[in-house]
Each structure stands twice: as structure tokens, then as C-alpha cells.
Design a protein around this motif. Structure first.
Motif, PDB file in Angstrom:
ATOM      1  N   ALA A  69      34.628  18.749 -15.229  1.00 22.93           N
ATOM      2  CA  ALA A  69      34.283  20.157 -15.443  1.00 22.93           C
ATOM      3  C   ALA A  69      35.487  21.055 -15.202  1.00 22.93           C
ATOM      4  N   ALA A  70      36.312  20.695 -14.236  1.00 21.23           N
ATOM      5  CA  ALA A  70      37.470  21.517 -13.891  1.00 21.23           C
ATOM      6  C   ALA A  70      38.670  21.258 -14.805  1.00 21.23           C
ATOM      7  N   TYR A  71      38.862  20.010 -15.211  1.00 21.61           N
ATOM      8  CA  TYR A  71      40.041  19.617 -15.995  1.00 21.61           C
ATOM      9  C   TYR A  71      39.609  18.755 -17.186  1.00 21.61           C
ATOM     10  N   PRO A  72      38.934  19.350 -18.151  1.00 19.39           N
ATOM     11  CA  PRO A  72      38.327  18.555 -19.226  1.00 19.39           C
ATOM     12  C   PRO A  72      39.315  17.782 -20.102  1.00 19.39           C
ATOM     13  N   THR A  73      40.451  18.337 -20.396  1.00 21.49           N
ATOM     14  CA  THR A  73      41.376  17.642 -21.286  1.00 21.49           C
ATOM     15  C   THR A  73      41.899  16.364 -20.649  1.00 21.49           C
ATOM     16  N   GLY A  74      42.399  16.456 -19.429  1.00 20.78           N
ATOM     17  CA  GLY A  74      42.918  15.276 -18.749  1.00 20.78           C
ATOM     18  C   GLY A  74      41.854  14.224 -18.516  1.00 20.78           C
ATOM     19  N   MET A  75      40.681  14.652 -18.111  1.00 19.73           N
ATOM     20  CA  MET A  75      39.619  13.694 -17.835  1.00 19.73           C
ATOM     21  C   MET A  75      39.101  13.066 -19.130  1.00 19.73           C
ATOM     22  N   ARG A  76      39.071  13.826 -20.210  1.00 18.37           N
ATOM     23  CA  ARG A  76      38.663  13.261 -21.498  1.00 18.37           C
ATOM     24  C   ARG A  76      39.628  12.142 -21.898  1.00 18.37           C
ATOM     25  N   LEU A  77      40.929  12.374 -21.698  1.00 19.02           N
ATOM     26  CA  LEU A  77      41.923  11.347 -22.018  1.00 19.02           C
ATOM     27  C   LEU A  77      41.723  10.099 -21.156  1.00 19.02           C
ATOM     28  N   LEU A  78      41.442  10.300 -19.882  1.00 16.65           N
ATOM     29  CA  LEU A  78      41.209   9.163 -18.991  1.00 16.65           C
ATOM     30  C   LEU A  78      39.977   8.378 -19.417  1.00 16.65           C
ATOM     31  N   PHE A  79      38.867   9.078 -19.656  1.00 12.98           N
ATOM     32  CA  PHE A  79      37.645   8.399 -20.069  1.00 12.98           C
ATOM     33  C   PHE A  79      37.883   7.606 -21.359  1.00 12.98           C
ATOM     34  N   SER A  80      38.560   8.218 -22.323  1.00 13.99           N
ATOM     35  CA  SER A  80      38.825   7.530 -23.592  1.00 13.99           C
ATOM     36  C   SER A  80      39.622   6.253 -23.365  1.00 13.99           C
TER      37      SER A  80
END
Length: 159
Positions: A69-80
Motif C-alpha cells: 500500500a505504501a510502495y506499490p511499484t517496488g512491491m509489484r516488481l517483487l511480487f512479479s
């Protein structure tokens, strides 16, 4: 469904307070994290393919929700990246994100925020093959309410 499933324990409430108090979150984002965690608790209480993880793993999953929720771009990359790995691989989430953070194309603000708040993830948190479906569910819940986000852009990192 019992109240025990929906209500947070003192420990779970503490996780939410710690993460939501430390991260730059809007009231709407906090509500989304709380509701996503309640949904996870409901899913874990029912007979299905989502196994109830150990307490430390649950804590780590709540941390991932909050960081997303706080850092969506970085976390999206990690999840991917995590979900692209073989389903039989173990992955140490804290170490993996820390290692990849320098390689990610992120805004300076998001990179610094993730570096500072990465310690919210328990260092020993490991994505095990049997938790992959739950991890995918956490990923889905993390980004479900992003208005104006085109899923086709998911593989393209933003600067």
C-alpha cells in the motif's frame, strides 16, 4: 463463521498498529489493509487450498500488504519476480527484496522508503511452495483497489 475468525487477536492488532503507524498510508489504504487481512483470516479458517501459515508467516504477509500500500511499484516488481520463480523454489523474501532493491527502477522516494521500512518483513520469512497460492492471494489483495492502473503495465517498471 465465528467472531474469533473476524476479530483480531492482540498480537494481530499490534502488527497492524506497528505497520500502519510507521508507513506513509492514507486512511483508505489502512482500511484496505485491515479488510484484506480479515479476508485472509476468513480464507484460512475455511477448508480450501490456502493453508493457515504459522504466526510469523502471517505477520510477514500483513507486512507485505502494508508495504504494498505504501510502495506499490517496488512491491509489484517483487511480487512479479517471486511468482515467476519455479513453484518448487524456496525464496527468502527479506533477503530477496533487499538484494533486488538496488536493481529496481524506482523513484528515489520509493527506493528510500522501501530501504528504511524493509525491516518490517521478518528476516526469516520464506516463500515455501505450499504457500504459493496464499502468496498469490496476498498479491491480488494488495493491488485490488488501484484505480486507473492498467494491468498491462504490470511488467513495465515505472521510473
Amino acid at each position: 463463521m465465528t467472531a474469533e475468525v473476524i476479530n483480531f487477536t492482540e498480537e494481530e492488532w499490534g502488527w497492524l498498529q506497528q505497520y500502519c503507524g510507521r508507513l506513509p498510508l492514507s486512511p483508505r489504504a489502512i482500511k484496505r489493509i485491515v479488510n484484506a487481512f480479515k479476508l485472509l483470516k476468513i480464507v484460512w479458517s475455511r477448508p480450501n487450498r490456502h493453508l493457515r501459515p504459522e504466526r510469523e508467516v502471517q505477520q510477514g504477509l500483513v507486512a507485505l500488504l502494508a508495504l504494498s500500500a505504501a510502495y506499490p511499484t517496488g512491491m509489484r516488481l517483487l511480487f512479479s519476480e517471486l511468482l515467476e520463480r519455479s513453484s518448487s523454489d524456496r525464496f527468502e523474501i527479506y533477503a530477496g527484496l533487499k538484494k533486488r532493491l538496488g536493481q529496481m527502477s524506482l523513484s528515489q522516494e520509493e527506493k528510500i522508503g522501501l530501504e528504511i521500512n524493509l525491516t518490517l518483513i521478518p528476516i526469516s520469512l520464506v516463500l515455501l511452495p505450499e504457500l504459493r497460492v496464499t502468496f498469490e492471494l496476498v498479491r491480488s489483495l494488495s493491488f485490488v483497489a488501484e484505480i486507473g492502473r492498467d494491468p498491462a503495465e504490470e511488467s513495465e517498471p515505472r521510473a
